[in-house]
Each structure stands twice: as C-alpha cells, then as structure tokens.
Design a protein around this motif. Structure first.
Motif, PDB file in Angstrom:
ATOM      1  N   ILE A 114       0.162  -0.967  -4.126  1.00 32.06           N
ATOM      2  CA  ILE A 114       0.296  -0.792  -2.624  1.00 32.06           C
ATOM      3  C   ILE A 114       1.824  -0.446  -2.183  1.00 32.06           C
TER       4      ILE A 114
ATOM      5  N   SER B 266      -4.695   2.207  -2.281  1.00 33.74           N
ATOM      6  CA  SER B 266      -5.418   1.198  -1.834  1.00 33.74           C
ATOM      7  C   SER B 266      -6.886   1.348  -2.430  1.00 33.74           C
TER       8      SER B 266
ATOM      9  N   VAL C  90      -6.576  -0.361  -6.368  1.00 27.76           N
ATOM     10  CA  VAL C  90      -5.930  -1.399  -6.477  1.00 27.76           C
ATOM     11  C   VAL C  90      -6.975  -2.521  -7.130  1.00 27.76           C
TER      12      VAL C  90
ATOM     13  N   ASP D 182       5.411  -1.483   4.536  1.00 27.84           N
ATOM     14  CA  ASP D 182       4.386  -1.639   3.622  1.00 27.84           C
ATOM     15  C   ASP D 182       4.074  -3.197   3.152  1.00 27.84           C
TER      16      ASP D 182
ATOM     17  N   ALA E 176       0.834  -5.869   1.419  1.00 26.56           N
ATOM     18  CA  ALA E 176       0.917  -6.737   0.066  1.00 26.56           C
ATOM     19  C   ALA E 176       0.776  -8.168   0.350  1.00 26.56           C
TER      20      ALA E 176
ATOM     21  N   TRP F 205      -2.694  -9.314   1.003  1.00 27.00           N
ATOM     22  CA  TRP F 205      -3.327  -9.222  -0.457  1.00 27.00           C
ATOM     23  C   TRP F 205      -2.927 -10.665  -1.271  1.00 27.00           C
TER      24      TRP F 205
END
Length: 344
Positions: free
Chosen positions: A120, A126, A130, A185, A189, A192
């Motif tokens: 990521i 993505s 991932v 970004d 992350a 997730w």
C-alpha cells in the motif's frame, strides 16, 4: 470393580460428547442469529420477509442493493474470517499447549501485515495484489518461525519465544513504513491494519469460503491427533503418532487459514487468541474443539462488528472492538501464568 470403573469412564465420555454437541449447536444458533441481525441492521431496516426474498434472488428496489451488495458480503466475510481465526488459533494453542500460542501473538499475522503495508505505502498497489502478498508473507514468516524453533528437536516454548521476537521486529518495520510514508497514503494502511469488514464485496467470498472449507476440514480430520499432541511430544510418540508429519499438516492448514483471512479482512485483533479458550471453557476438556472454536470466532467477529457499527455515535472497525475485548484477557492470562509459574 473393573466393570464399575468401565461404566464410570463410559458415562463420563458420553456426558462430554453430549455437552460438546449441545454447546456446538448453541453456538451455531447464536451465530445464525448474529448473521440475521447483521442483515437486518442498517440505515434502512427491512423485514425478515424482504431479506429472505432478496437472498432467494428476487430483485427488490433498494433492498437488493443494500442487502445483497453491502450487508451480505460484510456478514459472510465476518462469518468466514471469524471461523478461520478461531480454528487456527485453537490449533496453535492446543498443539503448543500454551494459551499464548496464538497466531496474532507469535507473529504470523504480523508477517501478512508487513506485506500489505509495503504494497500500500511503497508500491502503491491495492486489491488482489495486496491479498496475495499478505498470504505469501504470512505463510513464509510462519515457516521461518517453525524452522528456527526446531533446533535439535521441536520445542513449543522455543517457537513462542521466537515468534514473539519476530512479531516485535515486524511491528517495528510497520511503524518505520508508516513514519516514512506519504501522509495521504497512511489512512489506507491504517484502515487495513485495524481489521475491518468495510468495503467487502461478493468477489472476496468464494476464495475465503474455499480456504475455510478445505483447511477447516483438515483440522477437523486431524482433531484426534491434535488432542494426542496436547499430551506432549514423548507421550504422543509413545502412542504411535508420527508427530513431525502430523504437526506439519496442522501448521500448514492453520497458517493458510490465518494468512488468507488476514489478507481479506486485515488482522482482526485477538479473535484467534480468545476463541479457543472460550470454546474450551464451554465445551469442556477431552474433545477436539475445532468446530466450537470456529463458531466462537465467528460469533466474536459478528458481535464486535455490530457493536462497532451501532453501539456508539462513531463507527469503529471490528478490530478495534475485538482489541478492547482481548487486551484485558491477555493481561489476566499473563498475571495468572506468573502466579502459577508459567502454567497454562
């Protein structure tokens, strides 16, 4: 006298089987109720009749999208991921005879997390890339820990200590990546890493269902051998069990479960850690608790998601709620093990 003792043993065995069956059925019913609640709750609440019609394939304006596209994938992902976490955690804890031997304690999920964060934040990718990277990394880290723990012979205590060390190192890598990443970004992350059912799609379900069915069946099939391993290495060998081969099958199945579930939903904290002990307390000793642990894991994830979505003014990812539930138990367990000199 011999007949009397045999009758006592037989009656005890029968009572344990009945207890396990009743607990498993109760967990199944409770999990099914939670699945229904997840399909019912939302900005618009539909009647059970409408929900059933949509599940049977009928196109109902508004309801078909809300239930079939948003709520159903979320519910199925929570159900299957919870079962995967629960069965894998119970397998590790039983095989290593230690309640701390959970995949999210000994570094398996951290391996998946590093790969996902790297994809990521560094490679800017993505989706399926991932997920695939997270699965491969989780499996690789698990077998690296297993290889290091063998030495001259396998040691569960050595595996746990090595796993905790690897987890600390991988968490440091994650922190480094987050600190050096572009600030725009980082939220993706962090979402997730928190473990969430948000954004689940029906395309995520077939692969997860296949892994849970295949690996779950393997763990159930090896349930008797798993209970023999719980007696210890020497006792298992004395009883004729091929420990290395059995342990390898169990590790492969459990690691693939945890790695794939983590790739789909992120590392939902403490579900693998909590499910086995809770199922064991309810179902009792002397039985393979793979299925009860899986249902307990599913119930934990579904219940935590319902609480996170509807119990507060702010909506929280499921991993935040399970983390709040699991942290006190971890502290209690550490205190208890300290008082008993490290006994489980």
């Amino acid at each position: 006298m011999t007949n009397t003792n045999s009758n006592i043993v037989r009656e005890g065995f029968y009572r344990r089987r009945v207890r396990r069956a009743v607990v498993t059925a109760a967990l199944g019913v409770f999990t099914a109720i939670l699945c229904g609640v997840m399909l019912y709750l939302g900005n618009t609440r539909y009647s059970p009749e409408v929900i059933l019609r949509v599940l049977l394939g009928e196109e109902i304006k508004g309801a078909a999208f809300a239930i079939g596209t948003i709520r159903l994938p979320r519910m199925l992902a929570g159900l299957l991921a919870g079962m995967a976490f629960g069965m894998a955690g119970n397998t590790f804890q039983t095989m290593l005879r230690n309640p701390l031997a959970s995949p999210d304690i000994i570094g398996v999920t951290s391996g998946s997390s590093v790969a996902a964060v790297l994809c990521i934040l560094v490679f800017k990718v993505s989706g399926s890339i991932v997920s695939i990277s997270a699965v491969i990394a989780g499996i690789s880290v698990a077998f690296f820990i297993y290889a290091l723990s063998r030495g001259g012979s396998f040691s569960g205590g050595r595996l746990i200590l090595i796993g905790i060390g690897i987890q600390a190192m991988l968490n440091a890598v994650i922190s480094f990546l987050l600190l050096r990443a572009n600030q725009y970004d980082v939220p993706a992350a962090l979402r997730w890493l928190s473990g969430s059912l948000n954004g689940m799609e029906m395309g995520d379900i077939p692969g997860l269902l296949t892994v849970v069915l295949l690996c779950g069946c393997l763990l159930v099939f090896f349930g008797r051998q798993l209970k023999i391993l719980e007696l210890g290495e020497h006792s298992a060998v004395t009883l004729g069990l091929r420990t290395d081969r059995t342990r390898l099958f169990l590790v492969i199945s459990a690691v693939f479960l945890i790695a794939y579930a983590t790739a789909v939903t992120g590392p939902i904290a403490f579900v693998a850690f909590l499910a086995g002990p809770i199922a064991g307390r309810m179902a009792g000793a002397g039985n393979s608790n793979t299925i009860p642990a899986g249902l307990t894991g599913a119930a934990l994830v579904l219940l935590a998601d319902i609480i996170g979505q509807y119990a507060f003014n702010t909506r929280f990812p499921v991993g935040v709620i399970t983390g709040i539930l699991g942290a006190p138990y971890l502290i209690y367990l550490l205190i208890r093990m300290n008082k008993t000199g490290g006994a489980a």
